[in-house]
Write an enzyme that holds these catalytic residues in place. Structure first.
Site, PDB file in Angstrom:
ATOM      1  N   TYR A 138       0.819  -1.221   0.000  1.00  0.00           N
ATOM      2  CA  TYR A 138       0.000   0.000   0.000  1.00  0.00           C
ATOM      3  C   TYR A 138       0.854   1.273   0.000  1.00  0.00           C
ATOM      4  O   TYR A 138       0.395   2.315  -0.465  1.00  0.00           O
ATOM      5  CB  TYR A 138      -1.017  -0.024   1.157  1.00  0.00           C
ATOM      6  CG  TYR A 138      -2.147  -0.982   0.828  1.00  0.00           C
ATOM      7  CD1 TYR A 138      -3.091  -0.653  -0.142  1.00  0.00           C
ATOM      8  CD2 TYR A 138      -2.223  -2.235   1.416  1.00  0.00           C
ATOM      9  CE1 TYR A 138      -4.094  -1.538  -0.499  1.00  0.00           C
ATOM     10  CE2 TYR A 138      -3.222  -3.136   1.074  1.00  0.00           C
ATOM     11  CZ  TYR A 138      -4.155  -2.777   0.111  1.00  0.00           C
ATOM     12  OH  TYR A 138      -5.143  -3.664  -0.263  1.00  0.00           O
ATOM     13  N   HIS A 152     -14.845   1.116  -0.846  1.00  0.00           N
ATOM     14  CA  HIS A 152     -13.725   0.231  -0.490  1.00  0.00           C
ATOM     15  C   HIS A 152     -12.673   0.960   0.347  1.00  0.00           C
ATOM     16  O   HIS A 152     -11.563   0.468   0.519  1.00  0.00           O
ATOM     17  CB  HIS A 152     -13.095  -0.373  -1.752  1.00  0.00           C
ATOM     18  CG  HIS A 152     -13.984  -1.392  -2.405  1.00  0.00           C
ATOM     19  ND1 HIS A 152     -13.763  -1.916  -3.655  1.00  0.00           N
ATOM     20  CD2 HIS A 152     -15.125  -1.988  -1.962  1.00  0.00           C
ATOM     21  CE1 HIS A 152     -14.722  -2.786  -3.951  1.00  0.00           C
ATOM     22  NE2 HIS A 152     -15.558  -2.840  -2.942  1.00  0.00           N
ATOM     23  N   CYS A 205      -6.566   1.745  13.125  1.00  0.00           N
ATOM     24  CA  CYS A 205      -5.927   0.695  13.923  1.00  0.00           C
ATOM     25  C   CYS A 205      -6.567  -0.643  13.586  1.00  0.00           C
ATOM     26  O   CYS A 205      -7.779  -0.728  13.390  1.00  0.00           O
ATOM     27  CB  CYS A 205      -6.093   0.999  15.413  1.00  0.00           C
ATOM     28  SG  CYS A 205      -5.308  -0.276  16.442  1.00  0.00           S
ATOM     29  N   ASN A 210     -17.405   1.286 -20.549  1.00  0.00           N
ATOM     30  CA  ASN A 210     -16.302   0.388 -20.177  1.00  0.00           C
ATOM     31  C   ASN A 210     -15.465   0.078 -21.415  1.00  0.00           C
ATOM     32  O   ASN A 210     -15.976   0.073 -22.543  1.00  0.00           O
ATOM     33  CB  ASN A 210     -16.881  -0.918 -19.606  1.00  0.00           C
ATOM     34  CG  ASN A 210     -16.019  -1.484 -18.487  1.00  0.00           C
ATOM     35  OD1 ASN A 210     -15.887  -0.865 -17.433  1.00  0.00           O
ATOM     36  ND2 ASN A 210     -15.415  -2.636 -18.710  1.00  0.00           N
TER      37      ASN A 210
END
Ligand code: OAD
Length: 247
Positions: free
Chosen positions: A60, A113, A121, A218
């Site tokens: 990440y 998301h 935490c 798309n």
């Protein structure tokens, strides 16, 4: 094909990784996509984090660096411009965690998301906080709220991982919007998403049940193509700025 909107239309937009592709952020499932090179269960699940928090933070942190270094594209800007016209008759539901919609000027938005630039935490329920730091190496960040109570808690990105629930407040906000839209002309527009991850992939069916006209932009026909009445094939950065015709 143009999508005709007027000032009384309610519009629910769902976006996925495809909308950020032209900014230079790889999608998940394409050849060379993120999930081809990174095992999902190791970097995007609570169990993966328990087993190897360092690996998860490295993954990440790379995503944070990448998202920081790119810019919103004309697709993001077109979505923000539509919101500007529709105001509270507009809601954006995004599966993207990259923050590009916000940087393009979107406000009425649910990041279902989570967000790459928030940390929380993994152990206590302190609120998530803004964080764009990167964490590499053995130095996995610890939670100071836990530390004050003599416990050891690790910080984690505020992202919804596989096997985790979406925030019920987010789902409620989408439901309320759909309920209020059912009485008006209601359009549902999905952009750049492969239609395989639920519940996002099922929103089109809920919208149809609420009377929405359904549109899809798309690059390729996705898994749930048949649920949409209108399909415009092409890259969203090119299609979206031309898509809407204002009545
Ligand atoms: P995917 O990678 O599954 O799908 C991206 C879709 O965008 C594909 O259908 C592509 O054809 C299309 N696409 C690619 N470039 C495009 C472009 N320039 N314009 C328009 N469409 C384009 O990504 P998502 O559907 O967003 O979840 O994936 C859904 C979720 O699965 C993600 O939020 C992520 C992932 O696992 C989590 O990390 C929790």
């Amino acid at each position: 094909m143009r999508l005709r909107l007027d000032a009384s239309t309610h519009l629910l937009v769902l976006t996925g990784a495809g909308v950020s592709a032209e900014s230079g952020i790889p999608t998940f499932r394409a050849g060379g996509g993120l999930w081809e090179n990174h095992p999902i269960e190791r970097v995007a699940s609570p169990q993966g984090f328990r087993e190897d928090p360092e690996l998860v933070w490295r993954f990440y942190s790379d995503r944070r660096r990448q998202a920081r270094d790119v810019q919103p594209n004309p697709g993001h800007l077109a979505v923000a411009a539509i919101e500007e016209r529709l105001g509270d008759r507009f809601l954006l539901v995004t599966q993207n965690i990259d923050g590009l919609h916000r940087r393009a000027g979107s406000h009425r938005m649910v990041e279902i998301h989570g967000s790459l630039f928030e940390t929380r935490c993994a152990h206590c329920d302190r609120p998530s906080f803004a964080d764009d730091k990167v964490y590499y190496g053995a130095d996995v960040p610890a939670c100071d709220a836990c530390e004050r109570k003599g416990r050891k808690g690790l910080l984690r990105p505020n992202i919804v991982w596989f096997g985790e629930m979406l925030d019920p407040d987010h789902m409620r906000r989408i439901e309320v919007f759909m309920e209020s839209s059912a009485r008006a002309r209601f359009v549902f527009l999905a952009i750049g998403t492969s239609g395989v991850v639920y519940p996002a992939a099922g929103l089109v069916l809920h919208a149809r049940a609420a009377g929405a006209e359904t549109w899809l932009v798309n690059a390729d026909p996705p898994e749930n193509r048949s649920a949409f009445q209108h399909f415009v094939q092409g890259p969203s950065g090119k299609v979206l700025p031309e898509l809407v015709e204002w009545a």
